[in-house]
Design an enzyme around this catalytic site. Sequence first.
Site, PDB file in Angstrom:
ATOM      1  N   ASP A  47       0.870  -1.171   0.000  1.00 32.99           N
ATOM      2  CA  ASP A  47       0.000   0.000   0.000  1.00 32.99           C
ATOM      3  C   ASP A  47       0.913   1.229   0.000  1.00 32.99           C
ATOM      4  O   ASP A  47       2.149   1.120   0.040  1.00 32.99           O
ATOM      5  CB  ASP A  47      -0.960  -0.031   1.209  1.00 32.99           C
TER       6      ASP A  47
HETATM    7  C1  GLC Z   1      -4.147   4.407  -0.223  1.00 28.07           C
HETATM    8  C2  GLC Z   1      -5.085   3.262   0.092  1.00 28.07           C
HETATM    9  C3  GLC Z   1      -5.134   2.225  -0.987  1.00 28.07           C
HETATM   10  C4  GLC Z   1      -4.965   2.886  -2.342  1.00 28.07           C
HETATM   11  C5  GLC Z   1      -3.543   3.410  -2.395  1.00 28.07           C
HETATM   12  C6  GLC Z   1      -3.239   4.119  -3.729  1.00 28.07           C
HETATM   13  O1  GLC Z   1      -3.425   4.770   0.920  1.00 28.07           O
HETATM   14  O2  GLC Z   1      -4.898   2.588   1.327  1.00 28.07           O
HETATM   15  O3  GLC Z   1      -6.388   1.522  -0.859  1.00 28.07           O
HETATM   16  O4  GLC Z   1      -5.199   1.959  -3.383  1.00 28.07           O
HETATM   17  O5  GLC Z   1      -3.253   4.285  -1.315  1.00 28.07           O
HETATM   18  O6  GLC Z   1      -3.991   5.274  -3.828  1.00 28.07           O
END
Ligand code: GLC
Length: 746
Positions: A279
């Site tokens: 993430d």
């Molecule tokens: C965010 C979220 C994730 C998302 C990623 C990219 O922090 O937790 O679900 O896909 O970053 O935006």
Amino acid sequence: MKKLALRIYSLFVFCGMFGYLSAQHNIENRIENMLSKMSLRQKIGQMNQVNARKPDERLYQQIRDGEVGSILNAEDPALLNQLQKIAVDESRSGIPLVFARDVIHGFKTIFPIPLGQAASFNPQIVEESSRIAAIEASENGIRWTFAPMMDISRDPRWGRIAESFGEDTYLSEAMSVAMVKGFQGNDLSNPSSIAACAKHFIGYGAAEGGRDYNISNIPERQLRNIYLPPFEAAIKDADCATIMTSFNSNNGIPLSANKFLLTDLLRNEWKFDGVVVSDWASIGIMTTQGFCEDKKDAARKAANAGMEIDMVSECFINNLEQLVKDGSVSEKTIDDAVKNILRLKYRLGLFDRPYTDLNLQSKKYAINHLHAAKKAAEESFILLKNKNDILPLGNNIKTVAIIGPMADAPHDQMGTWCFDGEKEYTQTPLNALKKQFGKNVNFIYEQTLAFSRDKDTSKFVKAVEAAKKSDAVLLFIGEESILSGEAHSLADLNLVGAQSELISELSKTSKPIITIVMAGRPLTIEKEISLSDAVLYAWHPGTMGGPAIADVLFGKSCPGGKLPVTFPRYVGQIPLYYNYERIGRPANKKEVLLNDIPLEAKQSSLGNTSYYLDAGFDALFAFGYGLSYTTFEYSNLTLPKKNLSKDDVLRINVTLKNTGKREGCEVVQLYTSDITASIAPPVKELKDFKRVTLKPGEQQIVTFDLPIQKLAFWNYEMNKVVESGKFDVMVGGNSVDLLKMRFTVD
Ligand code: GLC
């Protein structure tokens, strides 16, 4: 003749299979061939994902140097082609980039938030919404989305419940598989297909206290019985291409470096051959979690656990080469990761078609997309109350007061995670009601509160005046979209701002109040419901929420959604979910409550059972609950066979009758309950559901065939088995009002 036809058919099948196998074989050969030409630095470049919100010369040079494998948050098709051209023509390896974006519930045409889509209990709706999202996003060159989010969510204080499919494992499984199939289509190499991403792996929805990014402590057995099945189904039943790890640590180990889950389970047990992506900077924050000394330590632990793409933390690109050279990370680990990344790109067809056709920009907001978004919204709505069948509004209604901050809120109506939806395209309830029913109904509009958190009550007088002039009030309340979603936890689920005061004032007019709630989560609105004659829970319904609400309110379509989450009466009841494990002292619901406790009561005089003295026994609304414009009666639950073996199929028949005056759609729900097991079993679990539409007076025998193997669970010995014994099967229109019958498994 028949023999010849059979031979020709078999030849086709063989060629088809041969074609598929040769394409797969071809991809594996191409991967090995490409890998053999890559330097260590180039391999590590494929493991680096960069945010391209503001592309600059540094980014262009990184791509030129082969230090970027994928890019997120670029969405302009011309820019994507420009960046792709650098990668393909100017970098040494010439490996194309894959462009990713959070296309969570629509790209331009915005569908209901996933929690609302789950409320439809209609996987086809979910598959169609994500297919349309893929068609619109891929036109821009986006070929990877970070969805479906399939975190089991039992805590509405957690803002990301809005993005989930709710509290139930079976419903989340069904919706996750549907969404992956919609995004990926039948062939990932089709230009309109985009790679899906099962997220967040794993246990993120159990963040302690509903506080985002907080810890979870889920034992392996619960992970396997409750949290992992949607991910396993997404991979095994829908061939989900990628997995994203979650921010939380579980039992003290951050998921971005959890070797047991990322390698032992995902790779060795499930044979997942897709890509694991972190993430946002979740590798780097393991230093803050006190799990890693520094970014180099974080890169080492993540890579050795099975992490393959580093989203924006730069831990991999800045440290892996040294880690390989000093032997802390093997080059085989790098090769295994890069093979999976190259496989994703080959499966997407990027080596053969890396660019986007800039002339193909015609599908966004296409009329069939808008129609699909309206249908999805209609099926997501939950009718929570309808006193005296005041809905649908009839011909006797000539003047309607439209009041509240959510009646004309084009931005907030789209909900959380709405990067590319444009509020200019949102059709709000105010506009839709006037457009669709303004000829026969006089609408008086008073926004009264400018936004959900607004505490200015100065316009209440005008709202009350409008109500007094009306035959009915449509009150649009709820929460702005920013109040749910990532990092937006709430400790109080009562209505924000002066919305509750507003409904109290309007109720003094004695005019019928129809309350429409737009929100990203369950809210504790027992008081507001008691002051309303009817309540329609519309979640954040997306671009076409207005026309959908208008048609439902005036009866052109019929609400049939069911709650994918339990609604608590008080935030103090949380966590509160329907499939809780049996306990030794359940309440009998005859216990004494707070105001009835005698003075100087002796310690155990109230009876020692599990309930709240001040909140009683029940939720506000149960999982699976939802009304319709008609009524349904369940009868004659029968099991043709009641003693079954473990490889049998349990047939269940139930008669469903439409006992009302209108055609309606009912979600018939099937639950089972294990009476005794090697671990304390849940009191019940959803095992299947069917949507049945009946005309007034019509009745139908609804049949379920439940393989006994569906009763398998991870037991005391940590084996996934069906245990012999007594079970109950239950059928009904929600998780409480159920017909029940016993059966046994030998
Ligand atoms: C965010 C979220 C994730 C998302 C990623 C990219 O922090 O937790 O679900 O896909 O970053 O935006």
